[in-house]
Write an enzyme that holds these catalytic residues in place. Structure first.
Site, PDB file in Angstrom:
ATOM      1  N   ASP A   7       8.397   9.416   8.022  1.00  0.00           N
ATOM      2  CA  ASP A   7       7.920   9.715   6.667  1.00  0.00           C
ATOM      3  C   ASP A   7       7.997  11.204   6.360  1.00  0.00           C
ATOM      4  OD1 ASP A   7       6.784   8.965   4.166  1.00  0.00           O
ATOM      5  OD2 ASP A   7       4.807   9.571   4.858  1.00  0.00           O
ATOM      6  N   SER A  28       4.598   8.493  -1.374  1.00  0.00           N
ATOM      7  CA  SER A  28       5.257   7.316  -0.807  1.00  0.00           C
ATOM      8  C   SER A  28       4.592   6.061  -1.358  1.00  0.00           C
ATOM      9  CB  SER A  28       5.144   7.322   0.724  1.00  0.00           C
ATOM     10  OG  SER A  28       5.710   8.496   1.267  1.00  0.00           O
ATOM     11  N   GLN A  48      12.503   3.604   2.106  1.00  0.00           N
ATOM     12  CA  GLN A  48      11.273   3.956   1.405  1.00  0.00           C
ATOM     13  C   GLN A  48      11.548   4.089  -0.087  1.00  0.00           C
ATOM     14  OE1 GLN A  48       9.222   8.107   1.319  1.00  0.00           O
ATOM     15  NE2 GLN A  48       8.219   7.008   3.004  1.00  0.00           N
TER      16      GLN A  48
END
Length: 289
Positions: free
Chosen positions: A205, A229, A279
């Site tokens: 991430d 996110s 993502q």
């Protein structure tokens, strides 16, 4: 602030409270919000606690629901969805103050042989031929001093070396369309595959959403950008070690509706594809404060 590998492993060593219930602490008390990669990694660590040792995690799919408070513990409630002969499925909900902040499904499989193929690794400079990661961090903080308050800047157990001229976080339009960086733990990790998978989940991430901002010359640190996110997915293809260099190659096929979609691939330095990530994130342009 995390400043060594042992600290990172400590936050991934969750406290068992009851069967299927674990408590985790944050790496950045006093920070603005919990780093998303930490929540993904801790949720995976919780799921790993509930499966037999012969089961290996091969995929994870999760959604971020609310920002996490770094000063409060996070409870991880694991639901044992299925235990089959080859596959095992777990659902994990991360809870703070009685509300779900993240949930994920994790699938495990007994390792077996089968067909194999992969895409090639791009031709990039090797990590030993690149400047220290302190170089780009200093440049980033010179342009965005407020970045020091972000949780990911506390990722000191991870050594990160962008393969381009500078960090993709700097923004601008002179970055390659497929930004990539080398990443590894700064120290040795336990041999258990689950430890390496959790640390890779933590690192996955780190910069993925930034790939969707590069075509527009923007950075997540620009004051007129609201970024977060929204969901996160990981697939583990082969065994690997995060205390050895991995190349994290990223791209953004599309952006629309104030959301950017990004994909990533992790290669060993020998060119073996070991994991993939995807993502979608919020990338909303707002008025400057």
């Amino acid at each position: 602030m995390i400043n060594d590998v042992s600290t990172l492993l400590r936050i991934l060593d969750l406290e068992p409270l009851e069967i299927n219930l674990f408590r985790g602490r944050s790496a950045n008390p006093g920070g603005g919000r919990v780093f998303g990669g930490q929540v993904v990694a801790q949720a995976l660590a919780a799921a790993l606690r509930t499966v037999p040792e012969d089961r290996v995690a091969h995929s994870l799919h999760g959604y971020f629901l609310l920002p996490g408070d770094p000063d409060a513990p996070i409870l991880y409630d694991v639901e044992r969805i299925r235990d089959g002969r080859s596959f095992t499925t777990r659902r994990v909900v991360a809870i703070q103050n009685g509300r779900a902040i993240f949930f994920t499904s994790v699938s495990f499989q007994v390792e077996e042989a089968g067909f194999e193929h992969q895409i090639p690794m791009p031709d990039v400079a090797m990590p030993e031929d690149l400047p220290s990661d302190e170089v780009w961090r200093e440049r980033l903080l010179a342009r965005y001093p407020h970045a020091s308050a972000r949780a990911w800047m506390a990722m000191r157990p991870l050594e990160v070396k962008p393969t381009g001229r500078d960090s993709p976080y700097i923004g601008g339009t002179d970055h390659p369309p497929h930004p990539s960086l080398w990443v590894r733990a700064r120290g040795a990790l336990p041999d258990a595959l689950g430890s390496h998978q959790a640390v890779l989940a933590y690192a996955s991430d780190l910069s993925l959403l930034q790939a969707a901002l590069l075509p527009h010359g923007k950075s997540v640190f620009d004051p007129d950008m609201q970024c977060a996110s929204l969901d996160h997915a990981l697939w583990f293809h082969r065994r690997f070690r995060v205390d050895e260099w991995l190349l994290y190659v990223q791209e953004s096929p599309a952006a629309a509706g104030a959301r950017g979609f990004c994909r990533g691939a992790f290669f060993t330095r020998e060119g073996v594809l070991v994991a993939s990530a995807a993502q979608e994130g919020l990338m909303r342009q707002v008025e400057k404060p």
